[in-house]
Design an enzyme around this catalytic site. Structure first.
Site, PDB file in Angstrom:
ATOM      1  N   LYS A   1      39.650 -23.550  12.707  1.00 53.98           N
ATOM      2  CA  LYS A   1      38.777 -24.603  13.223  1.00 53.98           C
ATOM      3  C   LYS A   1      37.343 -24.189  12.898  1.00 53.98           C
ATOM      4  CE  LYS A   1      37.974 -28.435  15.560  1.00 53.98           C
ATOM      5  NZ  LYS A   1      38.352 -29.773  15.051  1.00 53.98           N
TER       6      LYS A   1
ATOM      7  N   ASP B   1      43.367 -29.503  13.678  1.00 54.45           N
ATOM      8  CA  ASP B   1      43.706 -30.891  14.049  1.00 54.45           C
ATOM      9  C   ASP B   1      44.310 -31.640  12.862  1.00 54.45           C
ATOM     10  OD1 ASP B   1      41.210 -30.649  12.866  1.00 54.45           O
ATOM     11  OD2 ASP B   1      40.243 -32.196  14.076  1.00 54.45           O
TER      12      ASP B   1
ATOM     13  N   ASP C   1      55.595 -24.890  17.457  1.00 53.36           N
ATOM     14  CA  ASP C   1      56.406 -25.750  18.339  1.00 53.36           C
ATOM     15  C   ASP C   1      56.502 -27.149  17.724  1.00 53.36           C
ATOM     16  OD1 ASP C   1      56.944 -23.856  20.308  1.00 53.36           O
ATOM     17  OD2 ASP C   1      56.474 -25.233  21.950  1.00 53.36           O
TER      18      ASP C   1
ATOM     19  N   ASP D   1      50.862 -20.802  17.776  1.00 55.47           N
ATOM     20  CA  ASP D   1      51.772 -21.091  18.886  1.00 55.47           C
ATOM     21  C   ASP D   1      52.045 -22.591  18.948  1.00 55.47           C
ATOM     22  OD1 ASP D   1      53.245 -20.665  21.303  1.00 55.47           O
ATOM     23  OD2 ASP D   1      51.495 -21.369  22.425  1.00 55.47           O
TER      24      ASP D   1
ATOM     25  N   TYR E   1      44.554 -14.965  23.258  1.00 56.48           N
ATOM     26  CA  TYR E   1      45.641 -14.348  24.029  1.00 56.48           C
ATOM     27  C   TYR E   1      45.231 -12.989  24.588  1.00 56.48           C
ATOM     28  CZ  TYR E   1      49.519 -17.514  22.943  1.00 56.48           C
ATOM     29  OH  TYR E   1      50.369 -18.580  22.878  1.00 56.48           O
TER      30      TYR E   1
HETATM   31  C1  IPM Z   1      55.894 -18.075  22.013  1.00 53.15           C
HETATM   32  C2  IPM Z   1      55.745 -18.399  23.471  1.00 53.15           C
HETATM   33  C3  IPM Z   1      54.808 -17.373  24.128  1.00 53.15           C
HETATM   34  C4  IPM Z   1      53.463 -17.472  23.451  1.00 53.15           C
HETATM   35  C5  IPM Z   1      54.681 -17.521  25.656  1.00 53.15           C
HETATM   36  C6  IPM Z   1      56.027 -17.432  26.333  1.00 53.15           C
HETATM   37  C7  IPM Z   1      53.718 -16.513  26.224  1.00 53.15           C
HETATM   38  O1  IPM Z   1      55.281 -19.697  23.641  1.00 53.15           O
HETATM   39  O2  IPM Z   1      56.366 -16.960  21.689  1.00 53.15           O
HETATM   40  O3  IPM Z   1      55.573 -18.920  21.185  1.00 53.15           O
HETATM   41  O4  IPM Z   1      52.632 -18.300  23.834  1.00 53.15           O
HETATM   42  O5  IPM Z   1      53.227 -16.721  22.503  1.00 53.15           O
HETATM   43 MG    MG Z   2      55.142 -20.817  21.862  1.00 51.85          MG
END
Ligand code: IPM
Ligand code: MG
Length: 358
Positions: free
Chosen positions: A189, A221, A249, A245, A142
């Protein structure tokens, strides 16, 4: 207790959900005799439109002097399909994380029993799952060097970590593991990446300081697979920025919906509390967004930044009770939810407020 809270709604549904989050904070203040003052500031697309930059200096200054930040979301579809845009809403978020030194992103994945059926995973696999993710937030690919070379035909991003960056987040995760089931899973990884080998070395070097905690290492993975196969095997998980990240999700599906998950970003300065969901422009302005992630973010804010555990628990209990009473927003409703129990953003918020003031 006297505290100053900065509300930063950002883009899309951010404004709708933080409005409700703030109402919950204020209700808690009155119920428990605290004095909270509030201010607002811009970030993301709305900030670009108003000032030309995604994180105006004024916002940053306000953040630094606040006791905590209740954050909404950033993003706008206009930029998603325009990779060449130089100024982007997400830059505001990343700059905020860096400038405030928010290196630890805590993402608790807790399943409310009533939502077992809202997940696409079988209830018997899910029941009892309770995971706390520590995602590193100010390093990795990032923030590493990135560039277009070869007349724009080649591009690279750099995955980079320094020992101290790994050490401070891993220590936080060990500390948390101590207060829970004393199990820590570090995800990397290391079979391929040098930065992951450094990561693993640091975890191994720190582990003897926490002899009461059992450590396991998983490759990203395999971790992604195990999370769906057997979520209950995880307790505290620590990982880098990009892996975290993606993994969180994925883990949101354990909780039934992205709309349920709160997060805390903490580090050297003011803590920032926000839903893990994004700006969701497809439902913006319709009044249907699930405010529970923002409400649960308010609970994390009270707990972590102000040490108000009882107040935080009151919010979690209210969410639990309202779900038990059968109320749902559209995203967590299922085929058996009666239409009259499906509420919009403010109506769901009102249920929580009513429970808190009853
Ligand atoms: C999160 C989001 C952000 C990230 C994006 C919006 C840049 O997905 O906070 O998880 O990737 O960190
Ligand atoms: Mg995210």
């Amino acid at each position: 207790m006297k505290k100053h809270i900065l509300v930063v709604p950002g883009d899309g549904i951010g404004a709708e959900v933080t409005t409700v989050g703030k109402q919950v904070l204020e209700t808690i203040a009155q119920k428990f005799g605290h004095e909270f003052t509030y201010d607002e500031a811009l970030i993301g697309h709305v900030a670009i439109e108003a000032t030309g930059t995604a994180l105006p200096d004024e916002t940053l200054t306000k953040m630094k002097s606040a006791d905590a930040v209740l954050f909404g979301a950033v993003g706008h579809p206009k930029y998603d399909n325009d990779p060449s845009a130089k100024v982007r809403p997400e830059q505001g978020l990343l700059k905020m994380r860096k400038e405030l030194g928010l290196y630890a992103n805590l993402r608790p994945i807790k399943l409310f029993d009533e939502l077992l059926d809202a997940s696409s995973i079988k209830p018997e696999i899910l029941r009892g799952a309770d995971i706390l993710f520590f995602r590193e937030l100010t390093g990795d690919v990032y923030f590493g060097k990135r560039e277009r070379i070869d007349e724009g035909n080649t591009a690279y991003d750099t995955m980079i970590y320094s020992k101290y960056e790994v050490e401070r987040i891993v220590r936080k995760a060990f500390e948390a593991a101590r207060t829970r089931s004393k199990k820590l899973c570090s995800v990397d990884k290391a079979n391929v990446l040098e930065s992951s080998r450094l990561w693993r070395e640091v975890v191994q070097a720190i582990a003897p300081d926490y002899p009461d905690v059992t450590v396991e290492h998983q490759f990203i993975d395999a971790a992604a697979m195990l999370l769906i196969k057997d979520p209950k095997r995880f307790d505290v998980v620590v990982t880098g920025n990009l892996f975290g990240d993606i993994l969180t999700d994925e883990a949101s599906q354990i909780a039934g919906s992205m709309g349920m998950l709160a997060s805390a970003s903490v580090g050297d300065n003011t803590g920032v509390y926000e839903p893990i969901h994004g700006s969701a422009h497809d439902i913006t302005g319709k009044g249907v967004a699930n405010p529970l992630a923002s409400i649960l973010s308010a609970a994390l804010l009270l707990d972590i930044s102000f040490g108000l555990k009882e107040e935080a628990q009151a919010i979690i209990d209210a969410v639990d009770a309202v779900l038990k009473a059968g109320f749902r927003t559209r995203d967590i409703a299922d085929a058996n939810t009666p239409e009259e129990k499906i509420l919009g953003t403010q109506a769901m918020g009102d249920q929580i407020l009513q429970y808190l003031t009853a």
